[in-house]
Design an enzyme around this catalytic site. Structure first.
Site, short mmCIF file in Angstrom:
data_model
loop_
_atom_site.label_atom_id
_atom_site.label_comp_id
_atom_site.label_asym_id
_atom_site.label_seq_id
_atom_site.Cartn_x
_atom_site.Cartn_y
_atom_site.Cartn_z
N ASN A 1 30.48 27.20 39.55
CA ASN A 1 28.96 27.37 39.57
C ASN A 1 28.31 26.26 38.80
O ASN A 1 28.19 26.07 37.86
CB ASN A 1 28.93 28.66 38.76
CG ASN A 1 27.03 29.00 38.92
OD1 ASN A 1 26.37 28.30 39.61
ND2 ASN A 1 26.55 30.01 37.90
N LYS B 256 25.15 25.46 39.03
CA LYS B 256 23.74 26.11 38.65
C LYS B 256 22.95 24.74 39.26
O LYS B 256 23.13 24.15 40.23
CB LYS B 256 23.76 26.01 37.12
CG LYS B 256 24.79 26.94 36.66
CD LYS B 256 24.58 27.42 35.27
CE LYS B 256 25.73 28.20 34.85
NZ LYS B 256 25.62 29.10 33.34
N HIS C 41 24.13 36.72 39.32
CA HIS C 41 24.44 36.00 37.94
C HIS C 41 23.25 36.28 36.88
O HIS C 41 22.17 36.60 37.32
CB HIS C 41 24.13 34.48 38.21
CG HIS C 41 24.87 33.65 37.35
ND1 HIS C 41 24.29 33.28 35.97
CD2 HIS C 41 26.04 33.08 37.08
CE1 HIS C 41 24.90 32.48 35.25
NE2 HIS C 41 25.95 32.56 35.74
N GLU D 167 21.78 34.45 34.85
CA GLU D 167 20.62 33.88 34.91
C GLU D 167 19.67 34.72 35.84
O GLU D 167 18.40 34.42 35.55
CB GLU D 167 20.95 32.50 34.90
CG GLU D 167 21.58 32.07 33.81
CD GLU D 167 22.77 30.82 34.02
OE1 GLU D 167 22.68 30.46 35.07
OE2 GLU D 167 23.35 30.52 33.13
N GLU E 197 31.24 38.65 33.45
CA GLU E 197 30.86 37.46 32.60
C GLU E 197 29.82 38.09 31.62
O GLU E 197 28.59 38.38 31.85
CB GLU E 197 29.75 36.61 33.51
CG GLU E 197 30.70 35.96 34.69
CD GLU E 197 29.87 34.78 34.94
OE1 GLU E 197 30.38 33.40 35.23
OE2 GLU E 197 28.56 34.79 35.38
N GLY F 251 27.76 29.79 28.62
CA GLY F 251 27.25 28.49 28.00
C GLY F 251 27.10 28.47 26.75
O GLY F 251 26.27 27.58 26.09
N SER G 272 32.22 30.59 29.03
CA SER G 272 32.68 29.24 28.19
C SER G 272 34.29 29.22 28.74
O SER G 272 34.95 29.01 27.51
CB SER G 272 32.32 29.45 26.79
OG SER G 272 31.12 29.51 26.65
C1 PEP Z 1 28.52 30.83 34.39
O1 PEP Z 1 27.26 30.60 34.48
O2 PEP Z 1 28.78 31.44 35.43
C2 PEP Z 1 29.46 30.37 33.49
C3 PEP Z 1 30.55 31.24 33.44
O3 PEP Z 1 29.03 29.32 32.77
P1 PEP Z 1 29.97 28.75 31.45
O4 PEP Z 1 31.30 28.54 32.11
O5 PEP Z 1 29.15 27.33 31.16
O6 PEP Z 1 29.83 29.57 30.21
#
Ligand code: PEP
Length: 253
Positions: free
Chosen positions: A9, A11, A98, A100, A170, A176, A216
């Site tokens: 992703n 973003k 997601h 966000e 997630e 992040g 992460s």
């Molecule tokens: C995400 O935004 O779906 C995600 C898992 O981000 P990150 O790997 O940066 O934590």
């Protein structure tokens, strides 16, 4: 057998030139992937055509996904992209819900159910995200939160329809932040989700749906996470922005 999947992703990152370069770097490393691993890249919508063009021209085993879709069919929804438009661009997958988008764009369970429906109507597989925030985990509400997210947005689907959905767990506190869920925390939630699917549909279907971990995930922790029985791969944010890291994660099965 359910699919092993690593999806990136991006973003709202990368200039056009950087996106082109990253796609090029990923495609030239694809032969280093273990067999049976499906690699998916989800760039910003303005780069989707660039991505599908590269995949078609180079004839490579890379799938492209969008990051969002409208829950409406068409009409006066300025700035939105429909499932029909995505299908016209040969999109295979689309991220839905997601954290966000839930947080900054106020996406509700009901809106997400509509997005999933539109995508399935056009043969695009939703990558449906779910996960709790830190306060919910600390209050031991994480199972209830994830159950509500999944049942309210997915459990209206028929057996056939839900078999085309990928679920991504997630935990929001891990996205992040550099704070990954432990291998045991990931497995516990993935097994819980698979059991929800079994109770609502049946064991065979529950065993066929890929459940990805996101938060992460990086080349240093992917192998331990992916070794769990119910973790079928990852949805990757930050580490998907570097071809080397992204491919190393996909090599971690
Ligand atoms: C995400 O935004 O779906 C995600 C898992 O981000 P990150 O790997 O940066 O934590």
């Amino acid at each position: 057998m359910r699919k092993k999947i690593v999806a990136g992703n991006w973003k709202m990152n990368k200039t056009f030139e950087e996106a082109d370069e990253l796609l090029f770097d990923i495609t030239k490393r694809l032969e280093n992937l273990p067999s049976g691993v499906q690699l998916i890249v989800c760039p910003p919508s303005v780069y989707l055509e660039l991505a599908t063009d590269i995949v078609e021209e180079d004839d490579v085993e890379l799938k492209i996904g969008a990051q969002n879709v409208s829950e409406h069919d068409a009409g006066a929804y300025t700035g939105e992209v429909s499932a029909l438009m995505l299908s016209g661009m040969n999109m295979d997958y689309c991220i839905v819900g997601h954290s966000e988008r839930r947080k900054y764009f106020a996406e509700t369970h009901e809106m997400l159910a509509g997005k999933v429906d539109r995508l399935l109507e056009y043969g695009i597989e939703p990558i449906f995200c779910c996960g709790e925030v830190l306060e919910e985990r600390e209050a031991k509400e994480h199972f209830a939160v994830v159950k509500a997210q999944i049942s309210d947005s997915l459990f209206h689907l028929s057996y056939q329809e839900i078999s085309n959905v990928i679920i991504a767990y997630e935990p929001v506190w891990a996205i992040g932040t550099g704070k990954t869920a432990s291998s045991a925390q990931a497995q516990e939630m993935h097994a819980f989700i698979r059991n929800l699917l079994k109770e609502k549909y049946d064991e065979e279907l529950a065993g066929e749906i890929s459940i990805l971990y996101g938060g992460s995930c990086n080349p240093g922790n992917a192998a331990e996470l992916f070794a769990n029985t119910d973790v079928d791969g990852g949805l990757i944010g930050g580490a998907a922005l570097k071809a080397d890291d992204f491919i190393k994660i996909a090599q971690s099965f």
